[in-house]
Design a protein around this motif. Structure first.
Motif, mmCIF file in Angstrom:
data_model
loop_
_atom_site.group_PDB
_atom_site.id
_atom_site.type_symbol
_atom_site.label_atom_id
_atom_site.label_comp_id
_atom_site.label_asym_id
_atom_site.label_seq_id
_atom_site.Cartn_x
_atom_site.Cartn_y
_atom_site.Cartn_z
ATOM 1 N N GLN A 159 6.136 15.939 -57.397
ATOM 2 C CA GLN A 159 6.611 16.962 -58.329
ATOM 3 C C GLN A 159 5.621 17.155 -59.474
ATOM 4 O O GLN A 159 5.178 16.193 -60.097
ATOM 5 N N ASP B 136 11.191 25.720 -54.564
ATOM 6 C CA ASP B 136 11.758 24.875 -55.609
ATOM 7 C C ASP B 136 12.778 23.935 -54.967
ATOM 8 O O ASP B 136 12.914 23.855 -53.766
ATOM 9 N N ASN B 137 13.523 23.223 -55.816
ATOM 10 C CA ASN B 137 14.423 22.199 -55.298
ATOM 11 C C ASN B 137 15.506 22.755 -54.397
ATOM 12 O O ASN B 137 16.120 22.021 -53.628
ATOM 13 N N ASP C 34 14.211 11.862 -53.975
ATOM 14 C CA ASP C 34 13.634 11.629 -52.650
ATOM 15 C C ASP C 34 14.693 11.314 -51.601
ATOM 16 O O ASP C 34 14.542 11.655 -50.424
ATOM 17 N N ARG D 190 8.917 14.064 -52.360
ATOM 18 C CA ARG D 190 8.101 15.147 -52.927
ATOM 19 C C ARG D 190 7.207 14.648 -54.057
ATOM 20 O O ARG D 190 7.546 13.699 -54.762
ATOM 21 N N LYS E 231 14.661 16.202 -61.812
ATOM 22 C CA LYS E 231 13.751 15.435 -60.967
ATOM 23 C C LYS E 231 14.190 15.539 -59.512
ATOM 24 O O LYS E 231 15.379 15.499 -59.210
ATOM 25 N N TRP E 232 13.212 15.632 -58.657
ATOM 26 C CA TRP E 232 13.514 15.658 -57.236
ATOM 27 C C TRP E 232 13.979 14.270 -56.793
ATOM 28 O O TRP E 232 13.348 13.258 -57.101
#
Length: 652
Positions: A648, A599-600, A219, A646, A216-217
């Motif tokens: 996602q 991507d991340n 934040d 983001r 998971k991104w």
């Protein structure tokens, strides 16, 4: 509520809209002049709406038509749609499946078997997309409710598969889950037990390998730090000592530099006093902390909002949602914008912080009596963003608004206070909605006047908390936020700072050198290189009630494509060669970014360092307006945007 009651309420607000549209050329009473106060405006608006039979009457019914309560049938409809997609396992539909599962959860009656089934359904969807920890949360929620015994074995198999993907097969936690699933499977008939036994044997034999879960991104993962040796600001918590608040007759309260500030410095990292999620994100993001969530939990009372955790749910309820919950359905159904929610939430928070309406009014009178205009809004000698005082003292631009604008805002505030009075117990009990009851109540008009002030403050001081969407390659507004310090920063079409959103935080970065004593400027939606001068001035006048006199407006700087290049300036050859090298490096960087999958890991701290250093070098030799400076600034802002919040997708 009966259908006839619901139709009556809907007709009431429709008649208000029709009356307003029919009286666009009405000669508004002088009391809507800025010379009068907000309580006078609300009192007169209640009288006008009452005179034209545009206020409801009678005692409010126990359940509002706008409450949008739990609905078993609607939950089952959303659940059936999710089941269909789950069975067919169509590719690139994961986001939709989980949203449908979540809607089924939000609509399901509290503590019902349908809610348990909905959690189990979403657990299966989360397992498919490798969100194993979220999957396990939903399994646990389903088990605590009345999950059907006939489906329990399948649910435990989902749990076992999720655990086996997170831990080694011989770990105690996986072995225990396998045994529990086996025990239940033994009670099943052979044709139903077979598939479950097969999957368990696959796990035990090691043929089902541990699987990487979706990352998971975060934040807040790139939330900037203040530089080494940073000195905290004595008056502005969460801000650098490099800035301070000043006051002047021309600019009002504003922010200036207390020393020379270089490009790329972090001037503040602040949390908002209030943040309201965009309504189209309320099924995917936490209503309190704004974070994107795939295993969110619903409000127990309404089907309107979602929370990422019990902690956020409890905080929201204790701070504002216990009152707000009753009117959100009305705001959404009547297609009122986010301003209504922000205004109501500020009122609830301010009233709750004060402890009573009497105390809130005393606080307002004390604020108005403060003769030090620079420190107006301070609490204990600081601008405390956690205190209501810091918000209610922001500029409302009342004196610059037209009488028509003030009247229409007053109608909106009156409608909102009418709704709070008749649908909530914020005034001690639900009130009848006729004119005499509202006008005679000791606090309704006062509360309406505060709502009117909130509406004005929000319109000229709020910031957009944006998020980056890698799939779309663009950004969206996640929420509107009110941060007291940022509300004091004035506009320029050539701003000196840029905001980045990081979940609940918003950071302030410099994008050009700022001299000691110089005012700090942001831009409210437009910059000189993007929008023509006449259009900028029109927007400033219509939305923010001022004519911009910044340098780009004074000198009518051209838009981006017509900006002069440093190559056209009278610069030494050695300087041009240096700048050519910088821009060559910048062009290579842009090409690499355009090929990135975003991507991340696509944006690294080094990216920002290089861009900031390039911008510093440019500013050594040239100043705005310059095409290359604007180009690098745009790239820097674009990269900063990607490091923050983001949106996602699970369908990539």
């Amino acid at each position: 509520m009966a259908t006839s009651d619901q139709e009556a309420i809907q007709d009431h607000f429709s008649r208000i809209r029709e009356w307003l549209n029919a009286h666009r050329d009405l000669s508004y009473p002088e009391i809507f002049s800025p010379l009068y106060n907000d309580e006078d405006r609300i009192r007169l608006t209640i009288a006008i709406l009452g005179e034209h039979s545009l206020l409801g009457g009678g005692t409010p019914t126990e359940k509002s038509a706008y409450a949008l309560g739990k609905d078993l049938n609607l939950s089952q409809i959303h659940g059936s749609s999710a089941d269909h997609l789950l069975r067919h396992r169509k590719r690139a539909k994961h986001d939709i499946v989980i949203q449908l599962c979540t809607l089924a959860i939000m609509c399901a009656p509290v503590d019902s078997q349908e809610l348990a089934i909905a959690y189990g359904r979403r657990a299966e969807a989360l397992l498919q997309v490798k969100l194993y920890e979220d999957c396990l949360k939903d399994v646990e929620r389903a088990v605590k409710l009345e999950y059907p015994p006939s489906l329990m074995t399948k649910l435990l198999l989902i749990k076992t598969r999720a655990l086996a993907s997170l831990f080694e097969v011989d770990s105690i936690i996986v072995e225990k889950a396998i045994e529990e699933t086996k025990a239940l499977a033994k009670e099943m008939s052979g044709n139903k037990r077979g598939p479950i036994t097969y999957v368990l044997n696959q796990i035990i034999s090691g043929k089902v390998k541990r699987s990487n879960h979706v990352v998971k991104w975060n934040d807040e993962g790139s939330l900037p730090d203040f530089p080494p040796g940073h000195v905290d600001n004595a008056e502005l918590p969460g801000a650098s000592a490099a800035i301070a608040i000043r006051y002047s007759g021309k600019y009002g309260r504003h922010v200036v530099a207390t020393r020379d500030i270089d490009v790329g410095e972090v001037l503040a990292v602040q949390m908002p006093y209030a943040a309201v999620l965009e309504l189209d994100r309320r099924n995917t993001n936490c209503w309190y902390c704004l974070k994107q969530t795939w295993s969110g939990i619903p409000c127990d009372e309404c089907v309107t909002v979602l929370f990422c955790s019990e902690e956020c749910k409890e905080r929201a309820w204790s701070e504002f949602h216990d009152i707000e919950c009753n009117i959100l359905g009305f705001i959404i159904t009547e297609k009122m914008d986010i301003t209504a929610i922000m205004s109501a939430r500020l009122l609830i928070k301010g009233w709750r912080e004060a402890g009573s309406w009497e105390r809130l009014k005393e606080n307002m009178e004390a604020i108005e009596s403060n003769s030090d205009l620079r420190t107006k809004g301070f609490t204990s000698n600081i601008l405390d963003s956690k205190k209501y005082t810091s918000i209610i003292t922001l500029s409302a631009c009342t004196e610059k608004r037209s009488m028509e604008d003030l009247f229409r805002l007053s109608v909106g505030a009156t409608t909102l206070v009418y709704t709070l009075a008749t649908m909530t117990t914020i005034f001690g009990e639900k009130l009848a909605g006729d004119r005499d009851v509202l006008l005679s109540h000791p606090w309704v008009v006062f509360a309406g006047s505060i709502l009117l002030k909130h509406t004005q403050i929000h319109s000229v001081n709020s910031q957009m908390a944006c998020e980056w969407d890698p799939k779309a390659g663009s950004s969206w507004t996640r929420a509107m936020v009110l941060i007291p310090l940022y509300g004091l920063i004035n506009h320029s079409c050539d701003p000196s700072v840029n905001y980045t959103s990081h979940g609940r935080y918003m950071a302030l970065h410099t994008i050009r050198p700022i001299k000691k004593g110089e005012q700090i400027f942001d831009h409210r939606g437009v910059s000189f290189a993007s929008v023509p001068y006449a259009q900028r001035q029109l927007q400033r006048r219509q939305l923010f009630f001022f004519m911009c006199d910044c340098l780009p407006c004074q000198q009518n700087w051209p838009e981006f494509n017509d900006l002069p290049s440093y190559s056209e300036m009278d610069l030494p050859k050695s300087v041009v060669e240096t700048l050519d090298t910088i821009m060559c490096s910048h062009n290579v960087f842009n090409i690499m970014q355009s090929r990135s999958t975003l991507d991340n890991s696509s944006v690294t701290p080094l990216s920002l360092v290089v861009l900031i250093e390039n911008l510093k070098e440019l500013y050594k030799y040239v100043q705005q307006p310059c095409r290359e400076i604007e180009e690098v600034v745009r790239t820097l802002e674009h990269i900063w945007l990607q490091t923050g919040s983001r949106c996602q997708s699970l369908d990539s």
